[in-house]
Design an enzyme around this catalytic site. Structure first.
Site, PDB file in Angstrom:
ATOM      1  N   GLU A  58     -37.211  33.960  34.217  1.00 28.55           N
ATOM      2  CA  GLU A  58     -37.764  34.395  32.941  1.00 28.55           C
ATOM      3  C   GLU A  58     -36.734  35.078  32.058  1.00 28.55           C
ATOM      4  O   GLU A  58     -36.881  35.097  30.832  1.00 28.55           O
ATOM      5  CB  GLU A  58     -38.936  35.350  33.200  1.00 28.55           C
ATOM      6  CG  GLU A  58     -39.766  35.676  31.978  1.00 28.55           C
ATOM      7  CD  GLU A  58     -41.074  36.370  32.338  1.00 28.55           C
ATOM      8  OE1 GLU A  58     -41.470  37.261  31.581  1.00 28.55           O
ATOM      9  OE2 GLU A  58     -41.684  36.010  33.366  1.00 28.55           O
ATOM     10  N   ASP A 156     -41.556  35.739  36.343  1.00 26.50           N
ATOM     11  CA  ASP A 156     -42.235  36.909  36.895  1.00 26.50           C
ATOM     12  C   ASP A 156     -43.521  36.514  37.602  1.00 26.50           C
ATOM     13  O   ASP A 156     -44.241  35.598  37.171  1.00 26.50           O
ATOM     14  CB  ASP A 156     -42.543  37.922  35.782  1.00 26.50           C
ATOM     15  CG  ASP A 156     -41.282  38.604  35.283  1.00 26.50           C
ATOM     16  OD1 ASP A 156     -40.249  38.518  35.970  1.00 26.50           O
ATOM     17  OD2 ASP A 156     -41.326  39.206  34.206  1.00 26.50           O
ATOM     18  N   TYR A 379     -39.141  46.665  39.023  1.00 27.56           N
ATOM     19  CA  TYR A 379     -39.784  46.008  37.881  1.00 27.56           C
ATOM     20  C   TYR A 379     -40.812  46.929  37.226  1.00 27.56           C
ATOM     21  O   TYR A 379     -41.727  47.429  37.899  1.00 27.56           O
ATOM     22  CB  TYR A 379     -40.470  44.730  38.383  1.00 27.56           C
ATOM     23  CG  TYR A 379     -41.086  43.893  37.298  1.00 27.56           C
ATOM     24  CD1 TYR A 379     -40.292  43.132  36.450  1.00 27.56           C
ATOM     25  CD2 TYR A 379     -42.467  43.851  37.126  1.00 27.56           C
ATOM     26  CE1 TYR A 379     -40.864  42.340  35.465  1.00 27.56           C
ATOM     27  CE2 TYR A 379     -43.046  43.069  36.143  1.00 27.56           C
ATOM     28  CZ  TYR A 379     -42.229  42.320  35.317  1.00 27.56           C
ATOM     29  OH  TYR A 379     -42.797  41.550  34.323  1.00 27.56           O
TER      30      TYR A 379
END
Length: 914
Positions: A58, A156, A379
């Protein structure tokens, strides 16, 4: 929530270009069939691992992490992709495709006309996002290579990541098998383990279908509602003004508007408090009168047990207790505060807003840099506050690294020596969503500014979650005299620091000013104390507090709790409320950029008017979280295979049509009837009523030049919404109390009084009412000088930090002397276009007369751009310089962002920033 009736077919004569003859096409969902039925093996069959695999991530940073973790890759095409003997790896940059705009479907939609609505595309096609054609071309070329046998979705691990990947595959049109990499951490080991257990893409078909349905639903609702409302509400002389509406944006705005109207309609009431003065063991203490029989259940918001709304009653209390003996009772008890949970993104944004005054967007940008650039945090776009149960060794590894640092060492060593508490709460597989909680990775880097403050906050929260509770002592003393009761509650005393020690708290040494009634006893009853004269305090009821950004994030996250329909409530809770942890910051920024709210989240007249109109035209579903709850319920069914994508889209299309019909068919005179008059017109005496854009009497609204009375009050008055209560007071008393929320030409708030003089509305600004600009950054200050002043204002003049900028000592002294912005000297911003500028940026600027290219600047309209700052005017100014543009089409878009940014922050000769 959605209409269940069969779809209404439009007569052939009113078919829209670019639309099907009916909405029945959506039942077949041809585009969705292609989207989810392609690129997967039949269920139960494994995908062959022959030939090369193409990994698509991504973000560029994730691609770099993957190739470094797997090893054996070489950089190709100037960083366009990486290749090894068995794999090729390339990247998207978030969403590089976007759905076609209506005018892309058919040129007739360039004109916004009610006759063309609703717009229901036959197929939801995509096009490259501006400036991403080259990136898409790279991915397409790699996908079509003969030696690439299969694809690996390394975007993701969530609905949006699935959408980004599948959109690219569908747009390019390849039919190669798909594997899915599902990561919850970017550590080297996690990446290597993930590639050892790649999943069959077929497993995620339901997720992919739900992802595209959500995107198409938002397009249908938002595009049609926005166009319909804009056509109906935009003034004739307005150009480029859009009345944007959306499934999440509009309910969020509604939360703010409802609270703002409560604030504006508040009528202050006087009330009194009786403060008793007492003495015990030679120590004097106060107590506040209260009613022990107060009925909390049936009380209004303004009624409290210690408030007396009749002055005579309050005075009678004082007379009743005068000279009477007093008895006191007391309870002292420990009050533990449990350690905090780990941060998810929303709780991190709330905490940063409360502690630092940061916006949700500013917190997210800092968290993203700590994740992507510095690799010091996991994340951040997560809605989970727990860790996987097999993550205990990783936590020990991180604590071991932290134990060797100066700031965190003592706390990390304590945990390693004493052991981790609260493990059942912290390690919980069921609580892990697409990603686990935000914690440090164990990387140790030198950080500055926002990044350092955010990393520090997350790291301390991480350690604190494994500590024992902190313990306070709470004291409540009740004093009874003459049948009246007085409560004393001194500040809590910290007895055991527990987890709060990680944040620098230490136990209090004891508060001798409130000693026990009976020394050494935690409980005491019927102790005689002396009573002195009581005093009377006059107060005024306050309106409910306006919603802060931290408060709004909580309301969005918990929106499902206020929905009566349990099924919808559960669906909305399962979806984490309005928006997601990853999108709430953008939603809030969009409300600001579209001028529905100001920088303090106070709704503007435009925002209030939109919600008011939607309620009046029976389109309240668009303002309610129930719409999102219903949509999430259906999306879950799509993901689980219980509802077809076609059925889902038919429901959405029908709802979009209902919104358009409600907007197209209403009449302003019908939704603002002559009801509930506010008072007599000061000119003609006729009753004044509320209209769409103003308040006026029946004679002031006649058309065609027949106006018989010129009295009216515009709802939007100098940036402040004039509410009904203000008009009612104005008509009755000819003058209002002080009103806040007016804005000057610079956008700063001020207070004013409105008066009626000779039938005309007059505004009188309250002296010295201009407030400090709430948007001016107020950052922590490192007192260590940075570098010599380039202007050499004085011998040994140095550049230092201030709460708002970097400035030389001469300039700081000038400001202290009252010269403010006109003070001579050097200055450089600490925050510019919503981007934190570090000491390193400043040092480079002083050494080379320009900064490196800095990313993440945000323009006034919310667009990100990159630029470097270049010195001008012999160190008294600077300008933006933008990276070279490769393509003409790209240059046009970059130039637009650059122009907008420069206008936002054009250099000022004396200050060096705008």
């Amino acid at each position: 929530m959605f209409p269940r009736a069969s779809l209404v077919r439009r007569p052939e004569a009113v078919q829209r270009p670019g639309m099907t003859k009916s909405l029945e096409y959506l039942l077949t969902a041809g585009c969705l069939k292609d989207f989810v039925g392609r690129n997967s093996q039949p269920e139960g069959q494994s995908v062959p691992m022959q030939g090369k695999g193409l990994i698509i991530t991504e973000k560029p940073s994730v691609a770099k992490d993957i190739v470094q973790a797997l090893g054996g890759f070489e950089e190709k095409g100037k960083g366009d992709y990486y290749e090894s003997e068995t794999m090729v790896c390339t990247y998207a940059v978030g969403h590089i495709l976007t759905l076609l705009e209506p005018e892309d479907i058919n040129p007739i939609y360039k004109r916004w006309r009610l006759a063309d609505l609703p717009i229901i595309p036959e197929d939801f096609k995509t096009k490259p996002v501006p400036n991403q054609k080259t990136r898409l071309g790279v991915i397409k070329k790699l996908m079509e290579r003969n030696d690439v046998a299969y694809l690996v979705n390394a975007c993701d691990a969530a609905r949006e990541g699935e959408l980004i990947f599948r959109e690219i595959v569908k747009h390019v049109g390849v039919t190669k098998p798909i594997h899915r990499l599902w990561l919850q951490s970017m550590t080297k080991k996690a990446i290597q383990d993930g590639f050892k257990s790649l999943q069959d893409g077929m497993k995620y078909i339901g997720l992919a279908a739900a992802a595209e349905c959500r995107a198409h639903a938002d397009w249908l609702i938002g595009m049609n509602a926005t166009r319909a409302l804009t056509v109906r509400l935009k003034a004739k002389n307005q150009r480029g003004v859009s009345w944007s509406a959306g499934r999440v944006q509009t309910p969020t705005l509604s939360l703010l508007v409802e609270r703002e109207l409560e604030v504006l309609e508040h009528n202050p009431q006087a009330y009194w408090k009786v403060i008793g003065n007492f003495e015990a063991n030679g120590q004097v203490y106060d107590g506040t009168w209260y009613d022990p029989n107060f009925d909390r259940k049936n009380a209004t918001r303004e009624q409290k047990e210690d408030r007396i709304f009749e002055k005579a009653k309050a005075e009678a209390v004082i007379q009743t207790i005068a000279g009477k003996p007093a008895l006191a009772s007391e309870t002292r008890k420990p009050s533990p505060r449990n350690p905090p949970m780990l941060f998810d993104l929303t709780s991190l944004q709330r905490t940063a807003n409360t502690r630092f005054g940061w916006s949700a967007n500013r917190t997210l940008r800092a968290a993203q840099r700590c994740y992507e650039t510095h690799k010091v945090l996991t994340y951040p776009r997560t809605s989970s506050k727990v860790l996987p149960e097999d993550y205990k060794p990783e936590v020990s590894r991180i604590l071991d690294i932290l134990s060797g640092t100066g700031d965190y060492g003592p706390h990390a060593k304590h945990l390693l020596d004493k052991g981790l508490l609260n493990q059942d709460k912290v390690f919980n597989n069921e609580g892990v969503t697409d990603h686990f909680a935000i914690i440090p990775t164990g990387e140790v880097r030198a950080l500055e500014g926002d990044d350092q403050k955010l990393f520090d906050l997350v790291t301390r929260q991480f350690m604190a979650s494994f500590y024992p509770p902190s313990v306070y002592e709470e004291v409540e003393r009740i004093t009874e005299v003459g049948g009246n009761y007085f409560r004393s509650k001194p500040p809590r005393v910290l007895k055991e620091a527990g987890w709060e020690a990680v944040f620098g708290k230490v136990p209090d040494k004891g508060d001798k000013s409130f000693a026990a009634l009976i020394p050494g006893k935690d409980k005491a009853e019927g102790v005689s104390v002396k009573s002195s004269e009581a005093t009377l305090e006059e107060h005024e009821t306050k309106p409910p507090a306006r919603i802060s950004e931290a408060g709004l994030l909580s309301l969005m996250e918990n929106a499902g709790r206020h929905i009566e329909n349990e099924e919808l409530s559960q669906a909305l809770r399962g979806a984490d409320g309005l928006g997601t942890a990853a999108t709430r910051a953008d939603i809030i920024e969009n409300l600001k950029n579209r001028e529905y709210v100001d920088e303090n989240l106070r709704p503007t007249p435009k925002g209030i008017r939109l919600i008011d109109i939607l309620h009046r035209i029976n389109a309240s579903r668009l303002t309610s979280a129930e719409l999102t709850g219903q949509l999430e319920l259906f999306l879950n069914e799509v993901e689980e295979g219980k509802r077809s994508p076609g059925d889902f889209m038919r429901e959405i299309a029908t709802y979009a049509k209902d919104v358009v019909d409600s907007t197209r068919d209403f009449d302003f005179e019908q939704i603002y009837p002559d009801e509930n008059p506010l008072g007599p017109c000061p000119n003609c005496g006729r009753p004044v009523f509320e209209r769409a854009w103003f308040y006026g009497c029946s004679e002031s609204t006649k058309r065609a030049g027949k106006k018989a009375c010129d009295f009216l009050i515009w709802k939007d008055f100098n940036g402040r919404y004039i509410n009904r209560n203000a008009v009612r007071i104005l008509l009755e008393k000819k003058v209002t109390p002080e009103l806040d929320g007016f804005k000057n030409a610079n956008g700063k708030d001020y207070r004013a009084v409105l008066e009626l003089q000779g039938g005309k509305l007059v505004r009188r600004v309250v002296e010295n009412s201009t407030e400090v600009d709430p948007n001016q950054p107020q950052l922590d200050v490192n007192l260590e000088p940075i570098a010599p002043c380039p202007l050499k204002c004085a011998p040994d003049c140095m550049v230092i930090e201030t709460p708002a900028d970097y400035a030389c000592q001469t300039k700081v002294k000038g400001r202290d002397a009252g010269e403010k912005r006109g003070a001579p000297g050097f200055a450089f911003p600490r925050v510019l276009c919503k981007r934190n500028l570090t000491r390193e940026d400043l040092v480079t600027f002083l050494q080379t007369k320009e900064t490196p290219i800095i990313s993440d600047f945000v323009s006034k309209k919310g667009r990100k751009f990159s630029a470097k700052l270049v010195m001008e005017n012999d160190w008294t100014g600077f300008r933006f310089e933008f990276p070279p543009r490769v393509k003409k089409s790209a240059a046009k878009d970059d130039e637009g962002a650059g122009t907008e940014a420069a206008a936002t922050a054009s250099p000022a000769p004396a200050e060096g920033n705008g």
